[in-house]
Write an enzyme that holds these catalytic residues in place. Structure first.
Site, PDB file in Angstrom:
ATOM      1  N   HIS A  96     -69.698  25.053  68.381  1.00 60.57           N
ATOM      2  CA  HIS A  96     -70.055  26.368  68.921  1.00 60.57           C
ATOM      3  C   HIS A  96     -69.700  26.579  70.406  1.00 60.57           C
ATOM      4  CE1 HIS A  96     -72.599  26.859  65.336  1.00 60.57           C
ATOM      5  NE2 HIS A  96     -73.056  25.649  65.566  1.00 60.57           N
TER       6      HIS A  96
HETATM    7  C1  BDR Z   1     -76.204  26.832  69.227  1.00 65.36           C
HETATM    8  O1  BDR Z   1     -77.444  26.166  69.020  1.00 65.36           O
HETATM    9  C2  BDR Z   1     -77.404  24.872  69.546  1.00 65.36           C
HETATM   10  O2  BDR Z   1     -77.974  23.982  68.651  1.00 65.36           O
HETATM   11  C3  BDR Z   1     -75.967  24.578  69.860  1.00 65.36           C
HETATM   12  O3  BDR Z   1     -75.866  23.741  70.989  1.00 65.36           O
HETATM   13  C4  BDR Z   1     -75.383  25.935  70.118  1.00 65.36           C
HETATM   14  O4  BDR Z   1     -75.560  26.332  71.458  1.00 65.36           O
HETATM   15  C5  BDR Z   1     -75.570  27.127  67.893  1.00 65.36           C
HETATM   16  O5  BDR Z   1     -76.402  27.939  67.133  1.00 65.36           O
END
Ligand code: BDR
Ligand code: CA
Length: 310
Positions: free
Chosen positions: A239
């Site tokens: 992400h």
């Molecule tokens: C987001 O949530 C976190 O767990 C990850 O680091 C990312 O920023 C994805 O949904």
């Protein structure tokens, strides 16, 4: 490009930090930490570790909010492991934490640097950014842009059926940020679910074979185990580095300006990002919402920039 990374590392946060530190076009003014994937003490330690793994002990790290504005903290050890950065062997960081609160650092940086020159890159819950906007409303007009990972529209949610983790954890903070008037760029699940850490891509990162890339490889191998099971894919979504990649190579992404509002009232859909993709309301367009990405181009960029680190 001057940026502040606001983060809750997190293996994918680590990839974002490394991508920024490996990119000569970017000057990281500071890294601010927030409670999210794991509690604040751990996200702060992890940010320091990532700087050290990247050979950048000069980067300033400030600790921020240890809980959301009005809610109990929800964490994600199920995805990131007990430390938040499970995978490689972790160590006590030698880099000292800066004195002072992350929120004050964000305000000072925005007030002291020329107006319109500093971008904020939040890749965790938006608590620190909302607190900065509340404490010093004048910062809103000085932010170049807020390039954030959060939300989802076509892909909806990952922590609940309708909400993405970062927005879900602190929806009130997200509502403040989306209403602040600064230019917003949103990297939602619609993009990040398309950048998968396939075996081939992780092998290319491993082959960079410096300290940062070796540690990141171990992180990704841990992180994707959970995601592969959840999504049934070869690799998991990476992400957070999509924010930094957008700064470096906006041509790799496609999206459109939309109105985005945050659901804060409903328990069922708490933290949903209501994106007016089809323009069916006359609400003002407040965010560039990205939907598509050239995934191979993204991984080429990440791999190339990792090679600039130690
Ligand atoms: C987001 O949530 C976190 O767990 C990850 O680091 C990312 O920023 C994805 O949904
Ligand atoms: Ca994150």
């Amino acid at each position: 490009m001057k940026i502040i990374i606001d983060t809750d590392p997190g293996q994918d946060d680590a990839a974002a930090i490394m991508l920024a530190l490996g990119s000569p076009e970017i000057e990281v003014l500071g890294i601010t930490t927030v409670a999210g994937n794991v509690p604040l003490a751990l996200t702060t330690r992890n940010a320091l570790i990532v700087c050290e793994l990247s050979g950048r002990t000069d980067v300033k790290v400030f600790a921020g909010a240890d809980q959301p504005l009005r809610r109990a903290l929800v964490t994600a050890e199920h995805a990131h492991g007990k430390t938040g950065l499970d995978g490689p062997e972790l160590f006590e960081p030698a880099v000292p934490l800066q004195d002072g609160h992350a929120v004050d650092f964000i305000i000072e940086a925005l007030m002291n640097e020329a107006s319109g020159t500093v971008s904020l890159c939040p890749i965790g819950p938006l608590t620190n950014i909302a607190l900065a906007l509340q404490k010093e409303p004048a910062v809103a007009g000085r932010i170049k842009q807020i390039v954030l990972m959060g939300g989802g529209y076509f892909e909806q949610g990952n922590i609940t059926p309708s909400a993405e983790f970062n927005i879900y954890v602190d929806p009130e903070a997200a509502a403040i940020v989306f209403a602040c008037g600064a230019p917003l760029v949103m990297l939602p699940l619609d993009v990040t679910h398309k950048v998968l850490t396939t075996k081939l891509r992780v092998e290319r990162i491993r082959a960079v074979d410096n300290r940062a890339a070796r540690a990141l490889t171990q992180m990704l191998l841990f992180y994707e185990r959970f995601n592969e099971e959840k999504y049934g894919t070869d690799g998991g979504p990476l992400h957070d580095p999509t924010t930094i990649a957008w700064l470096l190579r906006p041509d790799l992404f496609k999206g459109r300006m939309c109105n985005v509002e945050i659901e804060t009232k409903s328990n069922l859909t708490r933290g949903a990002t209501v994106v007016d993709w089809w323009g069916v309301t006359d609400r003002g367009k407040n965010a560039l919402v990205l939907r598509d990405v050239n995934a191979d181009g993204f991984f080429d960029l990440l791999t190339e920039r990792l090679a600039n680190l130690e």
